[in-house]
Design a protein around this motif. Sequence first.
Motif, PDB file in Angstrom:
ATOM      1  N   VAL A  19       0.860  -1.179   0.000  1.00  0.00           N
ATOM      2  CA  VAL A  19       0.000   0.000   0.000  1.00  0.00           C
ATOM      3  C   VAL A  19       0.905   1.241   0.000  1.00  0.00           C
ATOM      4  CG1 VAL A  19      -1.826   1.267   1.165  1.00  0.00           C
ATOM      5  CG2 VAL A  19      -1.741  -1.243   1.307  1.00  0.00           C
ATOM      6  N   GLU A  20       0.638   2.134  -0.944  1.00  0.00           N
ATOM      7  CA  GLU A  20       1.377   3.382  -1.050  1.00  0.00           C
ATOM      8  C   GLU A  20       0.415   4.530  -0.732  1.00  0.00           C
ATOM      9  OE1 GLU A  20       3.891   5.965  -4.373  1.00  0.00           O
ATOM     10  OE2 GLU A  20       3.186   3.939  -4.834  1.00  0.00           O
ATOM     11  N   PHE A  21       0.673   5.259   0.361  1.00  0.00           N
ATOM     12  CA  PHE A  21      -0.208   6.333   0.804  1.00  0.00           C
ATOM     13  C   PHE A  21       0.256   7.673   0.227  1.00  0.00           C
ATOM     14  CE2 PHE A  21      -0.774   3.095   4.030  1.00  0.00           C
ATOM     15  CZ  PHE A  21      -2.143   3.099   4.196  1.00  0.00           C
ATOM     16  N   TYR A  26      -4.703   6.553  -1.568  1.00  0.00           N
ATOM     17  CA  TYR A  26      -3.733   5.482  -1.366  1.00  0.00           C
ATOM     18  C   TYR A  26      -3.837   4.521  -2.552  1.00  0.00           C
ATOM     19  CZ  TYR A  26      -7.804   2.868   0.366  1.00  0.00           C
ATOM     20  OH  TYR A  26      -9.028   2.269   0.493  1.00  0.00           O
ATOM     21  N   ILE A  28      -3.024   0.595  -3.887  1.00  0.00           N
ATOM     22  CA  ILE A  28      -2.731  -0.793  -3.518  1.00  0.00           C
ATOM     23  C   ILE A  28      -2.088  -1.484  -4.711  1.00  0.00           C
ATOM     24  CG2 ILE A  28      -3.708  -2.997  -2.794  1.00  0.00           C
ATOM     25  CD1 ILE A  28      -5.921  -1.493  -1.418  1.00  0.00           C
ATOM     26  N   HIS A  29      -0.890  -1.977  -4.534  1.00  0.00           N
ATOM     27  CA  HIS A  29      -0.186  -2.724  -5.569  1.00  0.00           C
ATOM     28  C   HIS A  29      -0.442  -4.213  -5.341  1.00  0.00           C
ATOM     29  CE1 HIS A  29       2.064   0.897  -6.753  1.00  0.00           C
ATOM     30  NE2 HIS A  29       2.137   1.153  -5.447  1.00  0.00           N
ATOM     31  N   ARG A  30      -1.019  -4.837  -6.316  1.00  0.00           N
ATOM     32  CA  ARG A  30      -1.408  -6.242  -6.181  1.00  0.00           C
ATOM     33  C   ARG A  30      -0.378  -7.151  -6.834  1.00  0.00           C
ATOM     34  NH1 ARG A  30      -7.956  -6.358  -7.335  1.00  0.00           N
ATOM     35  NH2 ARG A  30      -8.528  -4.754  -5.815  1.00  0.00           N
ATOM     36  N   CYS A  38      -5.341  -9.499  -1.437  1.00  0.00           N
ATOM     37  CA  CYS A  38      -5.373  -8.087  -1.801  1.00  0.00           C
ATOM     38  C   CYS A  38      -6.774  -7.493  -1.698  1.00  0.00           C
ATOM     39  CB  CYS A  38      -4.808  -7.901  -3.208  1.00  0.00           C
ATOM     40  SG  CYS A  38      -3.031  -8.231  -3.320  1.00  0.00           S
ATOM     41  N   GLU A  42      -7.843  -4.446   0.653  1.00  0.00           N
ATOM     42  CA  GLU A  42      -8.548  -3.280   0.144  1.00  0.00           C
ATOM     43  C   GLU A  42      -9.811  -3.005   0.965  1.00  0.00           C
ATOM     44  OE1 GLU A  42     -10.401  -1.632  -4.104  1.00  0.00           O
ATOM     45  OE2 GLU A  42      -9.494  -3.615  -3.954  1.00  0.00           O
ATOM     46  N   LEU A  45      -8.738  -1.589   4.440  1.00  0.00           N
ATOM     47  CA  LEU A  45      -8.331  -0.180   4.370  1.00  0.00           C
ATOM     48  C   LEU A  45      -9.535   0.735   4.146  1.00  0.00           C
ATOM     49  CD1 LEU A  45      -5.043  -0.506   2.301  1.00  0.00           C
ATOM     50  CD2 LEU A  45      -5.241   0.146   4.708  1.00  0.00           C
TER      51      LEU A  45
END
Length: 275
Positions: A19-21, A26, A28-30, A38, A42, A45
């Motif tokens: 997760v990149e905020f 944000y 989410i890289h899966r 994932c 998600e 979050l």
Amino acid sequence: YPQGEAESIIANNELAGFVEFATDEYIIHRVDGHEIECVTLEYFLGRIMTESKNTVLGIENEEITLPKTELEFMPGINSIDYYGIIYIVYFGCLGLLCATGLLGSEKKNGIGRKYCVAGLSNFRTYLCRFIPIVLATTAGLGISAVCSALMFDVHWGNLLLSAVILLIMICGSSALGLMLYGIFDNLAASIIPLFMIIMIAGEFGGSFETYMYLSLPESLKQMSPIYHVNRALVELSCMGKSDYVVSAIGYWLAIFAVCSLAAVAAENIKRRVKA
């Protein structure tokens, strides 16, 4: 997932996702092969963000009400209750055995000819045999049922309705036995086919293996009159009600009516032949 720093972090740490905020979002890289994890991440979050926002704004959380439906099911029944009921049903269908002494003495002393001389009708002759068989079988089953309840704690559920079903079954099976006796005019030759009929009906009806686990087709089970009685009495025992009460009573009443007419007709034919 995008190439770059996120990919490196995922690869070096063997992560299922990353997760990149940012300031107001944000990302989410899966990772392929970890879709379920994932999606869970998600959702988790999303709930955190929603609850945080509601807390800041002072918004009370709404309670989620899920629809609820209660399904009807048959409670489990233990083997003592099951076979304590089923065996009484099975042996109750062999009521003709209770009349071996009566019919044997009648044959030996020529009572049938005395009935003819006395002008007793075929129907009354039939009743002279039918009533003692029903009374003897009912008394025997009644004693067995009471003993099983007191000694083995067998639960019969609705006592009155169970007694009515058993009594009608005894009448039907007694009529079946007397029909065979009227046809063969021999006690041994009547008991053998009666035992075969009851054994086959009991096999399809769950007398030897609980009907819940029988691998036989449902159509064969429904053809067995013993199955309807077994099912009705077992469900009355564990649930207090059964959809098979009507079919059990109706099935055996039909057997009683047909076999009684056939027995009277057979007696009439025998009198004409002997005359």
